[in-house]
Scaffold this active site. Structure first.
Site, PDB file in Angstrom:
ATOM      1  N   TYR A   1      -2.727   0.755  10.513  1.00 46.85           N
ATOM      2  CA  TYR A   1      -2.806   0.011   9.254  1.00 46.85           C
ATOM      3  C   TYR A   1      -1.537   0.207   8.431  1.00 46.85           C
ATOM      4  O   TYR A   1      -0.944  -0.754   7.924  1.00 46.85           O
ATOM      5  CB  TYR A   1      -4.030   0.459   8.467  1.00 46.85           C
TER       6      TYR A   1
ATOM      7  N   SER B   1       0.827  -1.202   0.000  1.00 48.87           N
ATOM      8  CA  SER B   1       0.000   0.000   0.000  1.00 48.87           C
ATOM      9  C   SER B   1       0.855   1.243   0.000  1.00 48.87           C
ATOM     10  O   SER B   1       1.925   1.296   0.617  1.00 48.87           O
ATOM     11  CB  SER B   1      -0.916   0.014   1.232  1.00 48.87           C
TER      12      SER B   1
END
Length: 348
Positions: free
Chosen positions: A173, A113
C-alpha cells in the site's frame, strides 16, 4: 469551480464533497459504489471505476480540478493482494491523469499518505538522526517493539517527520501511494499542471468503514465496542500516531483545491503537505478514550503484532499551516467523543 471527486462516496471523499458544496463549488462524484454520498450533496453522481477510461472521461466533462480520493487503502494482509492495490491505486491514477491530460484539466489534489515515510524520525544520542531498519519478527514476538539505532543499538527518541524526509515505503500500500505521487509529478511537468499531495495521517471520524482489515485502528476499536467487545490493542499500545479528524482533512482538501486553482500553491509541480493534527497520542490512549466515551469494556493490550506496521510515525504539518492557512478545528478529546457515538459506514 467544478470539481470531480473520485471516490466521493467513501469515508473521506464524502466529507470532501460536503465541504466543497458548503463552499459553493459544483461537485461531480465518480465512485464504484451504488449509492451516492450521504445526503447527496454533489451536483452529479456517476457510478464507475477510476480504471475505466470512458467513465473517467465522462466524469471530467467541464471539470476545473480533480480531487483524487479513490483508492484501495490499508496495510496489505497478504502479498497476494498486491495486484489489487497496484491496479486500483497506480493504474487508476495513471488512467485518471491520462484522461485529465486529454481533457485539459490541469489541477489535481491527491489523497496521499504518511505511510510513504515508513518509520518516523528517530534520533540517537550518539549518532543524531538515523533511519532504523524494519523490525524483525523475532524482536516483535519477544515484545521488543522499539526500533534501535542501526549503528550502535541504542534506544532512539521519536520525533516529527517533515516533507523533505526520504521516502521509505514498507508495505505494498505504501509503495502504491508513493508511486501515485511520482506519476502525478511527471504528469504535472509534462502538461504544465499543478498538483498537491496531502499526506494524511490517521484519519478518523463519522462514517469510518466498520469491520474491515483495511480500515484504520480507530475503526477497529470502534467496531469492537459496537459488538460489545474490548478493543484489542496490538504491541504494547505505545505506538505514537497523529489522529486527525475527517472534517479537518476535508477542509485541507478544499483549501488545497482552491490554492492550485488560483495558482496560489508553492512553485513545485507537485507539492506534498503533511496533513495531521499536530497532537500526538499513542494507540493505547486512543483505545482508552474511545472505550470511556462509548461506555464499553476497557481495552485489552494483546502483544500481537503485524509485520509491516511501523512503530512511531508523526509528522510536522507546519508547511500546510503556513502556506495554505489551514488549522485543525477538531481536538482529540472532542473528536473521540463524537466518534464514539457516531454511526460507522459500511465495510468497503
Amino acid at each position: 469551480m467544478r470539481v470531480l471527486v473520485t471516490g466521493g462516496a467513501g469515508f473521506i471523499g464524502s466529507h470532501v464533497v460536503s465541504a466543497l458544496a458548503e463552499r459553493g463549488h459544483e461537485v461531480v462524484v465518480l465512485d464504484v459504489r451504488d449509492a451516492g454520498p450521504p445526503g447527496r450533496t454533489c451536483d452529479a453522481y456517476l457510478r464507475g471505476d477510476v480504471r475505466d477510461r470512458d467513465a473517467v472521461a465522462a466524469a471530467l466533462a467541464g471539470a476545473d480540478a480533480v480531487c483524487h480520493q479513490a483508492a484501495m487503502v490499508g496495510l496489505t494482509e497478504d502479498f497476494a493482494d498486491a495486484p489489487a492495490y497496484v491496479g486500483v491505486n497506480d493504474l487508476g491514477t495513471a488512467v485518471l491523469l491520462a484522461a485529465m491530460a486529454e481533457a485539459g484539466v490541469r489541477r489535481l489534489v491527491l489523497a496521499g499518505s504518511m505511510v510513504v515515510y515508513g518509520e518516523g524520525r528517530y534520533d540517537c544520542p550518539a549518532h543524531g538522526t538515523v533511519r532504523p531498519l524494519p523490525r524483525a519478527a523475532a524482536d516483535l514476538a519477544g515484545g521488543r517493539f522499539e526500533p534501535r539505532c542501526p549503528r550502535c543499538g541504542a534506544e532512539l527518541a521519536p520525533g516529527l517527520v517533515a516533507e523533505d524526509a526520504p521516502a521509505d515505503p514498507r508495505s505494498v500500500y505504501a509503495a502504491t501511494k508513493l508511486a501515485q505521487e511520482h506519476v502525478a509529478g511527471v504528469w504535472a511537468r509534462v502538461t504544465g499542471a499543478r498538483a498537491v499531495s496531502l499526506r494524511y495521517h490517521n484519519v478518523y471520524g463519522p462514517g469510518m468503514p466498520r469491520d474491515t482489515p483495511y480500515a484504520g485502528v480507530a475503526s477497529f476499536f470502534r467496531s469492537a465496542l459496537a459488538r460489545g467487545e474490548a478493543p484489542r490493542v496490538y504491541e504494547d499500545g505505545a505506538q505514537r500516531r497523529d489522529f486527525v479528524h475527517v472534517r479537518d482533512v476535508a477542509e485541507a482538501n478544499v483549501r488545497a483545491l482552491e490554492a492550485v486553482y488560483g495558482d496560489e500553491a508553492a512553485a513545485e509541480v507537485l507539492t506534498a503537505y503533511n496533513t495531521g493534527s499536530g497532537d500526538v497520542h499513542t494507540v493505547g490512549e486512543l483505545a482508552i478514550a474511545l472505550a470511556a466515551a462509548y461506555g464499553g469494556p476497557a481495552p485489552l493490550v494483546t502483544g500481537e503484532y503485524r509485520l509491516g506496521d511501523v512503530r512511531h510515525i508523526t509528522a510536522d504539518s507546519a508547511r500546510l499551516r503556513a502556506e495554505l492557512g489551514w488549522r485543525p478545528a477538531v481536538g482529540f478529546a472532542e473528536g473521540v467523543r463524537e466518534f464514539a457515538q457516531a454511526p460507522l459506514g459500511a465495510a468497503p
